[in-house]
Each structure stands twice: as structure tokens, then as C-alpha cells.
Design an enzyme around this catalytic site. Sequence first.
Site, mmCIF file in Angstrom:
data_model
loop_
_atom_site.group_PDB
_atom_site.id
_atom_site.type_symbol
_atom_site.label_atom_id
_atom_site.label_comp_id
_atom_site.label_asym_id
_atom_site.label_seq_id
_atom_site.Cartn_x
_atom_site.Cartn_y
_atom_site.Cartn_z
ATOM 1 N N HIS A 1 9.905 -26.114 0.804
ATOM 2 C CA HIS A 1 9.280 -27.242 0.123
ATOM 3 C C HIS A 1 8.123 -26.775 -0.755
ATOM 4 C CE1 HIS A 1 11.347 -30.406 2.558
ATOM 5 N NE2 HIS A 1 11.536 -29.349 3.316
ATOM 6 N N GLU B 1 0.820 -1.222 0.000
ATOM 7 C CA GLU B 1 0.000 0.000 0.000
ATOM 8 C C GLU B 1 0.846 1.262 0.000
ATOM 9 O OE1 GLU B 1 -3.090 0.249 2.997
ATOM 10 O OE2 GLU B 1 -4.535 -0.586 1.593
ATOM 11 N N LYS C 1 -13.772 0.932 -3.458
ATOM 12 C CA LYS C 1 -14.558 1.207 -2.236
ATOM 13 C C LYS C 1 -15.827 1.960 -2.589
ATOM 14 C CE LYS C 1 -11.375 1.619 1.698
ATOM 15 N NZ LYS C 1 -10.749 2.553 2.646
#
Lengths: 437, 437
Positions: free
Chosen positions: B294, B273, B405
Site C-alpha cells: 500500500h 557498505e 568521519k
Amino acid sequence: MNVDIGNALAAVAEPGLSRDELATLDERVARAHERIERGRTDGEFGYAALNLPRTTDAEAIRDAVAPVADAETVVTVGIGGSALGARTITSALAADGGTSHVVLDNVDPDHVSRVLSELSLAETAINVVSKSGTTAETLSNFLVVREAMVEAGVDWTERTVVTTGDEGPLAALADEHDLPTLAVPDGVPGRFAALSSVGLVPAAILGCDIEGLLDGAAAAAETLDSSLFECPAYAYGAVAYGLEERGATINAVVPYAERLEPFAEWFAQLWAESLGKDGRGQTPARALGATDQHSQLQLYRAGRRDKLVTLLRPRERPSLDVPAAEADALAHLEGTDLGELLDTELRATEASLAEAGQPNVRVELDRLDPRGLGELLYAMEAACVLVGELAGVETFTQPAVEWGKQAARDVLEGDETEKTAAIEDKHELIVDGEGGR
Amino acid sequence: MNVDIGNALAAVAEPGLSRDELATLDERVARAHERIERGRTDGEFGYAALNLPRTTDAEAIRDAVAPVADAETVVTVGIGGSALGARTITSALAADGGTSHVVLDNVDPDHVSRVLSELSLAETAINVVSKSGTTAETLSNFLVVREAMVEAGVDWTERTVVTTGDEGPLAALADEHDLPTLAVPDGVPGRFAALSSVGLVPAAILGCDIEGLLDGAAAAAETLDSSLFECPAYAYGAVAYGLEERGATINAVVPYAERLEPFAEWFAQLWAESLGKDGRGQTPARALGATDQHSQLQLYRAGRRDKLVTLLRPRERPSLDVPAAEADALAHLEGTDLGELLDTELRATEASLAEAGQPNVRVELDRLDPRGLGELLYAMEAACVLVGELAGVETFTQPAVEWGKQAARDVLEGDETEKTAAIEDKHELIVDGEGGR
């Protein structure tokens, strides 16, 4: 399951694929599909994974776990491919969201001690998984868990299920103590083994519908087709490959469902170990919707044009309404269903990325049930195999992991080798904030 | 805390930094440091975050949480910066590894219902955090939690602590019900607020040493210096920036400690951000050592040369020996300390990356205690601010999040806008495996 690749087209995104490019990719998909089908028919190494939905013996798994079917908690001792599939499946399907499945896939002494101190070992089943039977982390943890059981007065041989290859220390130990033992399927690398005993034991112990999961995977196998336009798995793989070629070197996988958070980890291993070779391969970035809109979306929308964002959701969810609030400022939330809110966030994020020209793909399951999860896991494996064919890499090996593994083994065994020398001779430039260098 | 940048030098890695390039960077660090110090002195927006170790009032936090100090579980209702710092701190410092801290940072109905059904609400403290007091996810979840308490016959006003700005629906609600309320510090974006009430409330309730954490952060603040060679935080930031300029567009953060797994998420938000703007910014990839050796190491070693790998470890760990095994093949593990094994894996991975020429940096804490964690969080924030200065971006804003938003808000409020039209008009190309398109 379906895949919507509309927002990966050049009409929307940059990088994006034109209709012509898709048509050319489609021809290559046809050839890759032939290769994949031949590999499946011959049961070749790796390709055999795509036959698991019909080769896995669910009944044998049910039989092996019968002695521990009373367990309240399952502890999986395994790492990488021996843990991530199992974790993904119980998180998605167990009634409690997988909280009764504890995975010891790290050798952190603080963590292992704490986990063991919190368990009621008499009510715990131990699921040990190692193909070679020699994985240092897994065997070390198993020896620690076993001793904890002995100290708690629990007969560990009554509580342990083993999944391993035909030979090796773990097979020998299982044989010696007559433990219920399942075989790692032939020709299947660990990261492609979720749909076998390697991934299904904890789910079986916790009462999940592993047969339904395999049915869903089998249904996805039926959709494999010579055209990407007819096969969701290949559509996803072909678009991921095509976008990588055009600069989308990162694949951010964002499930909009808490139960699928471990899926993103499973996917990250599948993608990274299979395709991260020869100086290429997308880097998987794991995220979770809607949470990570408040963490990663700024970067996905306004950062480099080097990302494919994969949005994933089940179409149906349980409902949960937001109750009334006294404050007027919150009135617009009243009666909103949380799932509706979550789906709205997905669609807004998707549109937000498209508006900025950032490529994204939406993967949808009908619902997050055994069948839906089986379709998803199988489709992503098939997509990965397709990308490997298109990129011309050896999808089923992981040679770059060996150097470090051998180096660690040399250190532990006290050998002095070229590798231990490389560790000792590390090039240092230390900044410690105390005037030192 | 120290930072070892030896494996990021051109002598080892490609991309890598030459000594000359480091010297040039060091001159730029001096100028950036001046800018940062000026911002701190003037309490400018964002820079004020670097003053938190001395501006945060730990006593006020202790007072606010006193009514719920008996809680067995803390539920944080918040998202993004209002959740990740708090989660990171309790995971690292709480005796139980943070399992008594539940974070509701998503609006998944399935997950929220399950969490609430498993809690003993009378023994639970609710920690609601939203700077604006209007965050849809947070307020929806809070209303759901509150109703669950009412239904369980628990007086929610006795169990709730609020952290919010001076105004807004959440402040009004806290005022109306006389809830203990803490202020979000002025001039501090959420992702930089871990060292304030925003990050410290759950830790305080669970009895962690928040004063020690702030002391550690204050000590790290003392190390800020005009030379990267004297300041671990700036050494890390300058190298990350320098490598990004040379193509390391991904920063894979790999803590070798289970308790630091959420730290990688916190870091991912901080980095993404703050720095993901203007078509640049490293993409954070979250991993965990040794587990992800792994899973991701194949890619990190053999994939594109586009990654900085950040390895992180505490130098001291509790000890836990691997018990004796009957099989000869396992004899080399007997008596191995799990922590030693984990550290050996780190060093082997580091050498393995260096041998392949992949740049990596090692960050070391003395130990994972309040002081060590405080140093780490502060140093990474300072490193991030430095990168922002060097890159010339607006570190403390997140404008690209707004589009989505607002679009979600428009949908929820039933408005028809350009943004809701963009959602409705999504460019579709659906492959469903059933002959459809």
C-alpha cells in the site's frame, strides 16, 4: 522551513543543475503553479489536498475523540495512507515520541497476537481508518481487535473512532453501533490525507496540538509561488525532478532526528505511489541520520551517480551534554552536546557527498514542533504535486496496485480467474541446497 | 531455506536472465567459490566471517552475560554493524518481538533523554559495542547512560557488558572496572559480525537460543557449493549480480513478517557498505509486506525497470482466525487465517510483478525460529561475498565513510583542516519562502 539546493548545482555535483537549467525549470514551475492553483480553486481530485489546512475541521476531530480522550494507548487499524501520516505525526509530536500509538498495519498473526496480549484494552482507543471501508487487512485486523475487546469484557463501541467514506461496510457498521465517525475528505487520496481526520485522530487523542500543525501547513500554503526561488516546496520539487531527468533515479531521505524516522516512510509512500508510473519516478530510500552514515553512506558516496540525498534537520534541539570521562582518549567528547554532535555529523556528511560530487539538498525546520511539522508535511506534498506536473504523470492515482489487490481478493473469495491462474502457474526455479531444483 | 529464482528469468522478466546467462554465471560462481573457500581456510580478513558459526564461542557469551541475566531490558549502545545484527536477532527471536531490547544507535538528545527517563535502570543491562573503542556516537551515548545510572544509584559496573577490540579506550575502561568483556572476532568487519558476540549478547541476555541460531548458520555453511543450482545463497547472489549488470540497480527487500523488519535494515547495511563502491552496487530499498504493498508496489510495478524485488517469508506461521462479522460485505473474511491472508498477499504481489515483467525472487524459511534465522543471515552474508567476487570489488572495506568521519572529528577537536574548510565553504542556495535567497 528552508531548502538549500546549493549542493545540487552543476558547480558541485554530477548530476547537477546549471543556473541556466534552473532558470528554464523556473519557467516550467510558473506554468505548473498556475495549474496547481486552478486545481485548488476548483477543488479538483488530488489538488484538494493542498486546501486541507483550511478545510479540515479540528473541532470536529476534537469532538469525535472526546469519549476516548482518557486513553493511555491508541491503536490505529489502517494501512498505507491510512496509517503512515498518523504514525508520522504522533512520533514527531507526542510527548513520548509516539510509543503510546500502536499501528496495526499488517496482518501478521504473530505480531497482532503479541500486540493485543500486551495492551490494557480498557485503557485503549481504537482508531479504524479505511476510505473504502473494504480494505481486507484493515477489516480483518479490526474484527480481531474487536473480538479481543469483547473477550476482555470491554465495550468496544465505547472505545472506537471510525474514519471512512460515506458508504461501505465500515460506514454501515459505525452507523449500526452509533460510533463517533469522521469523514475522509472529498477528493483527497490517502497518501495526501495526513492533514485531515485520516492523520490527526491519534494525535488529537494523545493531546498533541493539531491546530498548530494545521497552522504550520497553512503557512506553507502561503509560500506557494510562481517561482521556485521564492518557494521552498517548489525549490525542492523542481530540483528533485531536474536531477531525476539527469539520472538521479533514487531519492535517499535522511532525517537527522529520531522522531522523524516515520516521516521518511510517509515520504516514501507519497513519492512512490504518486510518481512511480509510466516507467519513471524516483525510488525513495529511507534512512536515518546519523545512524545510517554507518550503513548507507559508503554507497551514497562511492556508488552509482543515481542518487539525490535529502538531508533534513530541525535547527533547534534540546541539549544534552556528554559527561566527563576518565580516559584521556575520550577527553575530546567531554562537554560536547549530543545535538551538536548530530549536527556536526550532518554537515560532515553533506560536505563528504559534495566533495565526491554527489548531489544533495538540505531541508531545515526551525524546530520540530507542531508548526514545523505542518510546514514540512505540506511542503513535501506540494513538492510532490509539482514533480507530477513537471513529469506529466497522474499524481493522484495508483492504478498499478489494483492487479494484485484484485488477485488477492479472487483467491480469498475462492474465484478462479485469469489472475488466480497467474498465481498458480508461477514460473519456478527453486534452489533448496538439498540437491533439489 | 530455499530461493526461487523463476521470476528472475528472461522468460518472465525484463531485465531477466536467460538459461544461457545463468550457465555462464554458474561457471563464474565455481571460480568465486574456490576463492571464498581459500579465504575461509586461511582465515583471511572478511572471509573469516563465513567461519563464525563454528568459531563463535556461545558458552563464553553465556558466561559474560550471566551477571545481568536478570535484566528486564537490554540497552545496546553501538551503531551500524555494532547494532543492526543484534537488533535483527532479538526482533526475530525474543518472545516479545524484541521490545525489551532498546538500541541507542543515534546521538539525538531528545531521543536519548526520553529513552533513559522511561527505563528502570536497576533492571537494565547495558551492552556496549565498538570494535575500535573510539566511535564518537557510541562513546558519547555510553557516557550519558553511565551517568544516568550513577544518578539513579545503580552500580553501572554490575550492569555493563563490553564487546570491543583488544585495545582502545573502551578496552581500557573495561579493564579498569573489571567489566565482563567479549572480543570482537578477528578479521570480521562489523556488518558481517552478527553471528559473533557483536550480535549475540542481547539475545543471550533475553534467553534466546543462540546455539540454535549458530547451528542454523552452520547448516547454511554446509550448502556452499561450486554451483549456484545447488546453493540457495549463491543462487540469490548470482541472480542479484546478474540482474544488476542488466540494470536492476535497486534491490527492494520485502520480508512478509513483522519480526523481520529489522532484517531489512541489516541487509541494507550488508549490501550497501560491502558492494557500494567503484561506481556500482545495488541500492537496497527497505520495505515490509504486506504493509508496503500500500506504499511502494505502484512504483515497483509501474516505475523504471531498475529493481529486483526480494520477497521473503517463513512457510509456517502461528494461526489467528478472523472472527465473524455481522455485515454481509465482510463475510468473505470470516474464518480467514491472518497468516493465510498475508501469504496470499505475497503470492498476489509476486504474480503482479511477474505479470508486469518486473524481476523478483522469493526466499523462504521453513519457519522463523533460531535455526531459520541463522540460515538466513549466513546465506545473505555468503550471497554478498559472492556478489563482491563477481563484481571485483573490495567487499570487506568501507573507505568512502572515512572522509566524513575524519571531518566530523576535526570539527569536534577544533582543528582547522581542508575538511573543516570544505564544511565551512558549503555552496549555498537557500530558498526560505520569505523573499530571501
